[in-house]
Design an enzyme around this catalytic site. Structure first.
Site, PDB file in Angstrom:
ATOM      1  N   TYR A 142       0.868   5.477  -1.640  1.00 26.91           N
ATOM      2  CA  TYR A 142       0.484   4.346  -2.658  1.00 26.91           C
ATOM      3  C   TYR A 142       0.694   3.517  -0.789  1.00 26.91           C
ATOM      4  CZ  TYR A 142       1.563  -0.499  -4.932  1.00 26.91           C
ATOM      5  OH  TYR A 142       1.127  -1.448  -6.223  1.00 26.91           O
ATOM      6  N   LYS A 170      -3.421   5.228  -3.811  1.00 25.89           N
ATOM      7  CA  LYS A 170      -3.536   3.954  -4.601  1.00 25.89           C
ATOM      8  C   LYS A 170      -3.659   3.565  -4.064  1.00 25.89           C
ATOM      9  CE  LYS A 170      -1.118   0.880  -7.607  1.00 25.89           C
ATOM     10  NZ  LYS A 170       0.251   0.319  -8.224  1.00 25.89           N
TER      11      LYS A 170
END
Length: 310
Positions: A142, A170
């Site tokens: 992330y 992500k």
């Protein structure tokens, strides 16, 4: 390179970063979490991120995090991928949470860049690799420098892609040039981490979205992703324009978890919009702005006394 794209079905293409519902007195409401998970999957999600940023993970205890993993797994396990948000700025703590999540049978891990500490890129790589080596689960990195204060450099990401368990990213920094390089040189699967950039990311080569607005417009996001995958650009563009005011309402007026819970309450999905400090519910002025945005998209809700929806 190994065929990491085999992990696409395991991780999904439309993932909602779920809110964590609370009772009126601030306790985690696991029954509401299960019901929300069931609705999201019914409406088109093939993956759910549990206790990520939007799940207010930073104010949950370990037991509450694990309780959320368990509740969502029991509700929709086998119907959608359950991705546990187990990343913190403490590598050892992240390893512990990841191992406990694996014991509960989650399908993957979302690991955020270590925040506050501001490690070097060597430290960032060691952090991710240590956590990824602690279980056999696929890991989604992330990358969100707006919250972590540091980005994952392209060279670091390319190096991390060599780890067999690190399969996805992500991306919430929207550096399309850097992402293009990483996509070209690795098999990492990219997911949009910005709801409003889903179409742009997928045009670049991303496989889907990990979103917040997907709580309140799940079916339209499902249609958007499916349209891109069907090479129907005209339909995808039309849906993208339609979703713009909904995304604006959810992601730009107040913090995303705050807005999502407020709108879910208006939709009758959650019984309240309780968040934990330091988050607070929107005030009357903020509510009117959010309602105005939603009205542009044909979503109008009656709110008594202009209250924050309690």
């Amino acid at each position: 390179m190994s065929d990491l794209r085999a992990h696409v079905p395991a991780l999904g293409t439309l993932l909602t970063a779920m809110v964590t519902p609370f009772t009126e007195d601030g306790k985690v409401d696991y029954d509401q979490a299960a019901a929300l998970a069931e609705k999201l999957v019914q409406d088109g999600c093939d993956g759910l991120v549990v206790t990520g940023t939007t799940g207010e993970t930073s104010t949950l205890t370990d037991d509450e995090n694990l309780g959320m993993f368990r509740a969502v797994k029991e509700a929709v396990g086998g119907k959608a991928a359950i991705i546990a948000g187990t990343g913190t700025n403490d590598t050892a703590h992240s390893v512990h949470l990841s191992q406990r999540a694996a014991e509960l049978g989650v399908d993957g891990l979302l690991i955020v860049t270590p925040y506050y500490n501001k490690p070097s890129q060597a430290g960032v790589r060691a952090h991710f690799e240590t956590i990824a080596s602690a279980t056999d689960l696929p890991v989604m990195l992330y990358d969100i420098p707006g919250r972590s204060s540091i980005a994952i450099a392209p060279e670091t990401m390319i190096g991390l892609a060599k780890h067999q368990n690190i399969v996805a990213v992500k991306d919430a920094k929207a550096d399309f040039a850097a992402a293009t390089r990483v996509m070209a040189e690795t098999d990492l699967l990219f997911y949009s981490g910005d709801d409003g950039l889903t179409l742009q990311w997928m045009a670049l080569g991303a496989v889907g979205l990990v979103g917040v607005t997907t709580h309140v417009a799940t079916r339209r996001f499902r249609e958007l992703i499916d349209a891109v995958n069907a090479s129907d650009l005209a339909k995808a563009r039309a849906i993208n324009f339609e979703l713009e005011p909904v995304i604006r309402a959810t992601m730009t007026r107040v913090q995303g978890a705050v807005a999502a819970k407020q709108i879910l309450k208006w939709q009758g999905v959650l019984p309240n919009s309780v968040v934990r400090l330091p988050l607070v519910e929107p005030d009357a002025a903020e509510i009117e702005i959010i309602r105005g945005d939603l009205a542009e998209a044909g979503m109008d809700f009656e709110v008594q006394d202009g209250s924050a929806g309690k």
